[in-house]
Design a protein around this motif. Structure first.
Motif, PDB file in Angstrom:
ATOM      1  N   ASP A   1       0.778  -1.275   0.057  1.00 34.37           N
ATOM      2  CA  ASP A   1      -0.089  -0.089  -0.019  1.00 34.37           C
ATOM      3  C   ASP A   1       0.734   1.233  -0.088  1.00 34.37           C
ATOM      4  O   ASP A   1       0.357   2.228   0.514  1.00 34.37           O
ATOM      5  CB  ASP A   1      -0.862  -0.057   1.149  1.00 34.37           C
ATOM      6  CG  ASP A   1      -1.988  -1.130   1.342  1.00 34.37           C
ATOM      7  OD1 ASP A   1      -2.064  -1.417  -0.014  1.00 34.37           O
ATOM      8  OD2 ASP A   1      -2.397  -1.365   2.247  1.00 34.37           O
ATOM      9  N   ILE A   2       2.223   1.300  -0.542  1.00 36.81           N
ATOM     10  CA  ILE A   2       2.942   2.250  -0.760  1.00 36.81           C
ATOM     11  C   ILE A   2       2.630   3.089  -1.820  1.00 36.81           C
ATOM     12  O   ILE A   2       2.756   2.613  -3.103  1.00 36.81           O
ATOM     13  CB  ILE A   2       4.463   2.035  -0.856  1.00 36.81           C
ATOM     14  CG1 ILE A   2       4.764   1.187   0.551  1.00 36.81           C
ATOM     15  CG2 ILE A   2       5.163   3.333  -0.813  1.00 36.81           C
ATOM     16  CD1 ILE A   2       6.251   0.762   0.522  1.00 36.81           C
ATOM     17  N   PRO A   3       2.032   4.436  -2.041  1.00 40.36           N
ATOM     18  CA  PRO A   3       1.585   4.919  -3.127  1.00 40.36           C
ATOM     19  C   PRO A   3       2.845   5.172  -4.231  1.00 40.36           C
ATOM     20  O   PRO A   3       3.891   5.096  -3.889  1.00 40.36           O
ATOM     21  CB  PRO A   3       1.045   6.276  -2.539  1.00 40.36           C
ATOM     22  CG  PRO A   3       0.801   6.134  -1.127  1.00 40.36           C
ATOM     23  CD  PRO A   3       1.831   4.949  -0.754  1.00 40.36           C
ATOM     24  N   GLU A   4       2.408   5.301  -5.548  1.00 39.11           N
ATOM     25  CA  GLU A   4       3.333   5.511  -6.351  1.00 39.11           C
ATOM     26  C   GLU A   4       4.184   6.662  -6.235  1.00 39.11           C
ATOM     27  O   GLU A   4       3.836   7.716  -5.682  1.00 39.11           O
ATOM     28  CB  GLU A   4       2.459   5.524  -7.869  1.00 39.11           C
ATOM     29  CG  GLU A   4       3.741   5.729  -8.953  1.00 39.11           C
ATOM     30  CD  GLU A   4       2.774   5.614 -10.389  1.00 39.11           C
ATOM     31  OE1 GLU A   4       3.483   5.797 -11.498  1.00 39.11           O
ATOM     32  OE2 GLU A   4       1.580   5.780 -10.414  1.00 39.11           O
ATOM     33  N   ASN A   5       5.601   6.553  -6.461  1.00 39.25           N
ATOM     34  CA  ASN A   5       6.602   7.594  -6.321  1.00 39.25           C
ATOM     35  C   ASN A   5       6.835   8.092  -4.617  1.00 39.25           C
ATOM     36  O   ASN A   5       7.444   9.042  -4.356  1.00 39.25           O
ATOM     37  CB  ASN A   5       6.094   8.807  -6.941  1.00 39.25           C
ATOM     38  CG  ASN A   5       6.006   8.814  -8.444  1.00 39.25           C
ATOM     39  OD1 ASN A   5       6.909   8.173  -8.913  1.00 39.25           O
ATOM     40  ND2 ASN A   5       5.029   9.202  -9.062  1.00 39.25           N
ATOM     41  N   GLN A   6       6.165   7.169  -3.965  1.00 38.73           N
ATOM     42  CA  GLN A   6       6.495   7.214  -2.319  1.00 38.73           C
ATOM     43  C   GLN A   6       7.400   6.106  -1.955  1.00 38.73           C
ATOM     44  O   GLN A   6       7.591   5.053  -2.747  1.00 38.73           O
ATOM     45  CB  GLN A   6       5.258   7.206  -1.566  1.00 38.73           C
ATOM     46  CG  GLN A   6       4.204   8.196  -2.034  1.00 38.73           C
ATOM     47  CD  GLN A   6       5.176   9.663  -1.993  1.00 38.73           C
ATOM     48  OE1 GLN A   6       5.650  10.100  -0.874  1.00 38.73           O
ATOM     49  NE2 GLN A   6       4.735  10.688  -2.698  1.00 38.73           N
ATOM     50  N   ALA A   7       8.081   6.053  -0.863  1.00 36.20           N
ATOM     51  CA  ALA A   7       9.037   4.953  -0.273  1.00 36.20           C
ATOM     52  C   ALA A   7       8.816   4.650   1.346  1.00 36.20           C
ATOM     53  O   ALA A   7       8.464   5.920   1.936  1.00 36.20           O
ATOM     54  CB  ALA A   7      10.303   5.179  -0.686  1.00 36.20           C
ATOM     55  N   VAL A   8       9.541   3.726   1.738  1.00 37.54           N
ATOM     56  CA  VAL A   8       9.450   3.689   3.253  1.00 37.54           C
ATOM     57  C   VAL A   8      11.092   3.330   3.541  1.00 37.54           C
ATOM     58  O   VAL A   8      11.818   2.883   2.705  1.00 37.54           O
ATOM     59  CB  VAL A   8       8.726   2.290   3.751  1.00 37.54           C
ATOM     60  CG1 VAL A   8       9.060   2.250   5.197  1.00 37.54           C
ATOM     61  CG2 VAL A   8       7.257   2.544   3.497  1.00 37.54           C
ATOM     62  N   CYS A   9      11.502   4.127   4.568  1.00 37.38           N
ATOM     63  CA  CYS A   9      12.867   3.936   4.819  1.00 37.38           C
ATOM     64  C   CYS A   9      12.832   2.948   6.336  1.00 37.38           C
ATOM     65  O   CYS A   9      12.241   3.280   7.195  1.00 37.38           O
ATOM     66  CB  CYS A   9      13.354   5.279   5.281  1.00 37.38           C
ATOM     67  SG  CYS A   9      15.179   5.221   5.771  1.00 37.38           S
TER      68      CYS A   9
END
Length: 279
Positions: A210-218
């Motif tokens: 469920d990470i939106p497009e052009n987003q990321a998780v560190c």
């Protein structure tokens, strides 16, 4: 088609010296959710397996892999599945279990036949898989997202307001050692598992979705005084050793599936690290 790889255990002293590329090669699983393939990673932390199955053109059959040295995959293993795609089903020894989006299925050891199916090839099921060794066989049980034991934790003020869905866990399903669940971050919240913790009696794998497009998780890992980070995209997983914290912060809200195994089934058995003590 099934493809697999193995990851050996690394000591915390060795990991201190890893650069970004080596850290990602050792702990990041970035090739999941391949169409018409079962992808598996065999970790030597508690002999844990994480992987995926995405049936599109046809059904996918869970086959044994060489590291198991077993005639079939679940000879001495148990399996947890959470569907993160379109509607699908899993056939276990002739019995069909329908899994919608974010529904889970536990399969006990001793089951020889496991088949993955999608209801619609244009919107295939995407089965996320975890497996751990098992000493006895327990019944196969489906757990829908609605049936999960839900914990509301955190707060908007600390950017970690979230719902923990306990799905394959002792209070819901009887297992040997495998535990799985799903944590959903509310809009406006980005931090997971903070304050961070370690649990020396079990390891863990995080799978982000469920990470939106052009987003990321560190994703943060390492000993509390020697933390490292790995930038992660949608439908990637990361292995967390027992000596490591496991926490993350996203550029948007997101969901992650946690899976764990070890000698202890007590969900609350952890050593919490004070935020101000992290380095």
């Amino acid at each position: 088609m099934t493809k697999y790889s193995s990851r050996y255990a690394s000591s915390p002293e060795a990991v201190k010296k890893y650069d970004t590329q080596q850290l990602r090669e050792e702990f990041l699983i970035d090739d999941l959710m391949q169409e018409d393939e079962i992808v598996l990673v065999y970790s030597h932390y508690d002999r844990y397996i994480a992987g995926s199955a995405v049936p599109v053109k046809g059904d996918l059959v869970l086959e044994t892999i060489d590291p198991l040295k077993a005639p079939y995959f679940l000879e001495r293993r148990e399996l947890g599945i959470i569907n993160v795609g379109g509607s699908g089903s899993v056939v276990v020894e002739g019995t069909t279990y329908e899994l919608g989006f974010k529904d889970a299925l536990y399969i006990g050891s001793g089951n020889k036949e496991v088949i993955f199916k999608s209801a619609d090839a244009s919107n295939p099921a995407k089965f996320y898989i975890n497996s751990a060794p098992a000493h006895t066989s327990y019944p196969t049980v489906k757990v829908s997202l609605a049936e999960a034991n839900k914990l509301n934790l955190g707060a908007m003020e600390t950017a970690n307001h979230r719902t923990v869905n306990q799905m394959i866990i002792g209070s819901v399903v009887t297992t040997c050692q495998l535990q799985m669940g799903m944590t959903e971050l509310n809009p406006g919240s980005v931090w997971n598992t903070m304050p961070a913790h370690v649990h020396d009696r079990r390891m863990e794998v995080y799978f982000y979705l469920d990470i939106p497009e052009n987003q990321a998780v560190c994703h943060f890992m390492g000993q509390p005084q020697e933390t490292r980070h790995i930038w992660m995209n949608n439908h990637q997983a990361v292995i967390s050793p027992p000596w490591s914290i496991h926490s993350g912060s996203g550029t948007s809200n997101y969901t992650f599936i946690w899976g764990m195994a070890g000698e202890n089934l007590d969900y609350g058995d952890m050593d919490v690290c004070k935020i101000t003590d992290l380095r």
